[in-house]
Scaffold this motif. Sequence first.
Motif, PDB file in Angstrom:
ATOM      1  N   LEU A  62       0.904  -1.135   0.030  1.00 53.25           N
ATOM      2  CA  LEU A  62       0.173  -0.099  -0.028  1.00 53.25           C
ATOM      3  C   LEU A  62       0.996   1.268   0.066  1.00 53.25           C
ATOM      4  O   LEU A  62       1.739   1.463   0.840  1.00 53.25           O
ATOM      5  N   PHE A  63       0.586   2.133  -0.937  1.00 54.13           N
ATOM      6  CA  PHE A  63       1.410   3.509  -0.980  1.00 54.13           C
ATOM      7  C   PHE A  63       0.493   4.473  -0.617  1.00 54.13           C
ATOM      8  O   PHE A  63      -0.551   4.768  -1.122  1.00 54.13           O
ATOM      9  N   LEU A  64       0.976   5.140   0.395  1.00 49.65           N
ATOM     10  CA  LEU A  64       0.345   6.431   1.033  1.00 49.65           C
ATOM     11  C   LEU A  64       1.124   7.580   0.344  1.00 49.65           C
ATOM     12  O   LEU A  64       2.241   7.773   1.084  1.00 49.65           O
ATOM     13  N   VAL A  65       0.828   8.564  -0.480  1.00 48.45           N
ATOM     14  CA  VAL A  65       1.393   9.325  -1.073  1.00 48.45           C
ATOM     15  C   VAL A  65       0.779  10.785  -0.763  1.00 48.45           C
ATOM     16  O   VAL A  65      -0.430  11.081  -0.519  1.00 48.45           O
ATOM     17  N   ASP A  66       1.665  12.032  -0.716  1.00 47.89           N
ATOM     18  CA  ASP A  66       1.323  13.177  -0.242  1.00 47.89           C
ATOM     19  C   ASP A  66       0.617  13.912  -1.051  1.00 47.89           C
ATOM     20  O   ASP A  66      -0.598  14.473  -1.035  1.00 47.89           O
ATOM     21  N   LEU A  67       0.818  13.798  -2.353  1.00 47.15           N
ATOM     22  CA  LEU A  67      -0.039  14.575  -3.421  1.00 47.15           C
ATOM     23  C   LEU A  67      -0.278  13.929  -4.946  1.00 47.15           C
ATOM     24  O   LEU A  67       0.627  13.409  -5.439  1.00 47.15           O
ATOM     25  N   TRP A  68      -1.278  13.789  -5.147  1.00 49.57           N
ATOM     26  CA  TRP A  68      -1.636  13.394  -6.391  1.00 49.57           C
ATOM     27  C   TRP A  68      -1.294  14.122  -7.618  1.00 49.57           C
ATOM     28  O   TRP A  68      -1.236  15.372  -7.713  1.00 49.57           O
ATOM     29  N   GLY A  69      -0.405  13.299  -8.453  1.00 45.73           N
ATOM     30  CA  GLY A  69       0.061  14.029  -9.730  1.00 45.73           C
ATOM     31  C   GLY A  69       1.669  14.535  -9.300  1.00 45.73           C
ATOM     32  O   GLY A  69       2.014  15.021 -10.339  1.00 45.73           O
ATOM     33  N   GLY A  70       1.792  14.499  -8.113  1.00 50.95           N
ATOM     34  CA  GLY A  70       3.319  15.184  -7.678  1.00 50.95           C
ATOM     35  C   GLY A  70       4.360  13.945  -8.390  1.00 50.95           C
ATOM     36  O   GLY A  70       3.841  12.849  -8.766  1.00 50.95           O
ATOM     37  N   THR A  71       5.795  14.289  -8.059  1.00 50.59           N
ATOM     38  CA  THR A  71       6.842  13.420  -8.588  1.00 50.59           C
ATOM     39  C   THR A  71       6.598  11.953  -7.707  1.00 50.59           C
ATOM     40  O   THR A  71       7.097  10.969  -8.368  1.00 50.59           O
ATOM     41  N   PRO A  72       6.695  11.966  -6.458  1.00 50.67           N
ATOM     42  CA  PRO A  72       6.478  10.654  -5.703  1.00 50.67           C
ATOM     43  C   PRO A  72       5.440   9.906  -6.134  1.00 50.67           C
ATOM     44  O   PRO A  72       5.500   8.659  -6.373  1.00 50.67           O
ATOM     45  N   PHE A  73       4.033  10.333  -6.412  1.00 50.02           N
ATOM     46  CA  PHE A  73       3.047   9.728  -6.904  1.00 50.02           C
ATOM     47  C   PHE A  73       3.326   9.102  -8.367  1.00 50.02           C
ATOM     48  O   PHE A  73       3.180   8.027  -8.477  1.00 50.02           O
ATOM     49  N   ASN A  74       3.951  10.121  -9.174  1.00 46.66           N
ATOM     50  CA  ASN A  74       4.235   9.562 -10.489  1.00 46.66           C
ATOM     51  C   ASN A  74       5.048   8.422 -10.606  1.00 46.66           C
ATOM     52  O   ASN A  74       4.895   7.418 -11.301  1.00 46.66           O
ATOM     53  N   GLN A  75       6.218   8.315  -9.723  1.00 42.22           N
ATOM     54  CA  GLN A  75       6.958   7.344  -9.799  1.00 42.22           C
ATOM     55  C   GLN A  75       6.419   5.938  -9.081  1.00 42.22           C
ATOM     56  O   GLN A  75       6.576   4.996  -9.641  1.00 42.22           O
ATOM     57  N   VAL A  76       5.718   6.373  -8.100  1.00 40.29           N
ATOM     58  CA  VAL A  76       4.983   5.106  -7.392  1.00 40.29           C
ATOM     59  C   VAL A  76       3.953   4.536  -8.470  1.00 40.29           C
ATOM     60  O   VAL A  76       3.904   3.175  -8.828  1.00 40.29           O
ATOM     61  N   ASN A  77       3.352   5.239  -9.318  1.00 42.09           N
ATOM     62  CA  ASN A  77       2.246   5.043 -10.496  1.00 42.09           C
ATOM     63  C   ASN A  77       2.944   4.171 -11.448  1.00 42.09           C
ATOM     64  O   ASN A  77       2.330   3.238 -12.138  1.00 42.09           O
ATOM     65  N   GLY A  78       4.042   4.689 -11.853  1.00 40.32           N
ATOM     66  CA  GLY A  78       5.080   3.847 -12.765  1.00 40.32           C
ATOM     67  C   GLY A  78       5.108   2.379 -12.369  1.00 40.32           C
ATOM     68  O   GLY A  78       5.091   1.369 -13.043  1.00 40.32           O
ATOM     69  N   LEU A  79       5.674   2.219 -10.957  1.00 44.94           N
ATOM     70  CA  LEU A  79       5.903   0.919 -10.610  1.00 44.94           C
ATOM     71  C   LEU A  79       4.558   0.001 -10.561  1.00 44.94           C
ATOM     72  O   LEU A  79       4.450  -1.280 -10.457  1.00 44.94           O
TER      73      LEU A  79
END
Length: 326
Positions: A62-79
């Motif tokens: 489970l990934f809990l990320v701070d901001l939809w569309g931010g770099t952390p989210f984008n990299q999580v989304n790629g994986l």
Amino acid sequence: MVGIIIASHGEFAKGIYQSGSMIFGEQENVQPVTLMPSEGPDDIKAKLEKAIASFDDQDQVLFLVDLWGGTPFNQVNGLFEAHKDKWAIVAGLNLPMLIEAYASRLSMNSAHEIATHIIETAKDGVKVRPEALAPKEDAKAAAVDNSANAGRPGKFEYVLARIDSRLLHGQVATAWSKTVNPTRIIVVSDNVSKDNLRTQMIIQAAPNGVKAHVIPIDQMIKIAKDDKHFGGQKALLLFETPQDALKAIKGGVPLDTLNIGSMAHSVGKVQPNKVLAFDQDDIDTYKELEKMGVKMDVRKVPTDGQENLDHIMDKAEKLLKEQANS
């Protein structure tokens, strides 16, 4: 157990990870991942991959990320794309969301199930005072008394009785409430019941769906004997001191176990561990409770291992003797 990655811009992930540990206890298979100002997408991707590799079960993450569309989210989304049948991402990270995720792992075995479950808690964690500033629907919902079973014949079911000098705080409102599911949290204290400010703060700190009350010890004793109005109600009792608990139990409040969470240090007390401080009266009170057959459960949060109160008190008595001889 579902692994949890907390991902953010800057140190936010580390900070909220630390806050979650303070409230719910240390957690296994949880990793904070940060994107620092000097770093780019490849840097955080490498950190994410390393964090995932550290988990016991890499199938359920489970990934809990701070901001939809931010770099952390984008990299999580790629994986995520290669594992979306089992992994899940929730954006808009806040502390209620994280604590609910921790609690959910105790009974839920899939990231999808936990992700679905924690969204409402994350939304409910956003509150405002004065209450009139809240959207009308939220204000109406907040006014609903969820203690729907009040008034049925029967007595309280006591799901937890805790000694905690901090009374109703984060560990109680979240970790313990999620574990024992009370309908009411009752602070039993002659001193606090006379303090209108503390009483109001306690009432306002109650978790969603739970009513909080502050009452004197004699009133709690009367309520414990009432078999006409509290059927279906689950009570979590909070005592500020062991002396208050002893008075309540002697008066007829039927408690067979006391959870000991914290006892604040003050002049004349010694502190044998990080969260418990004793004077001789405290020690004598606990020994009297033990002679009455009351069991002692020494834990800050449900996930902690139980400590031995007698061993802690032996250490406290040695420290009191040293203090008296110094």
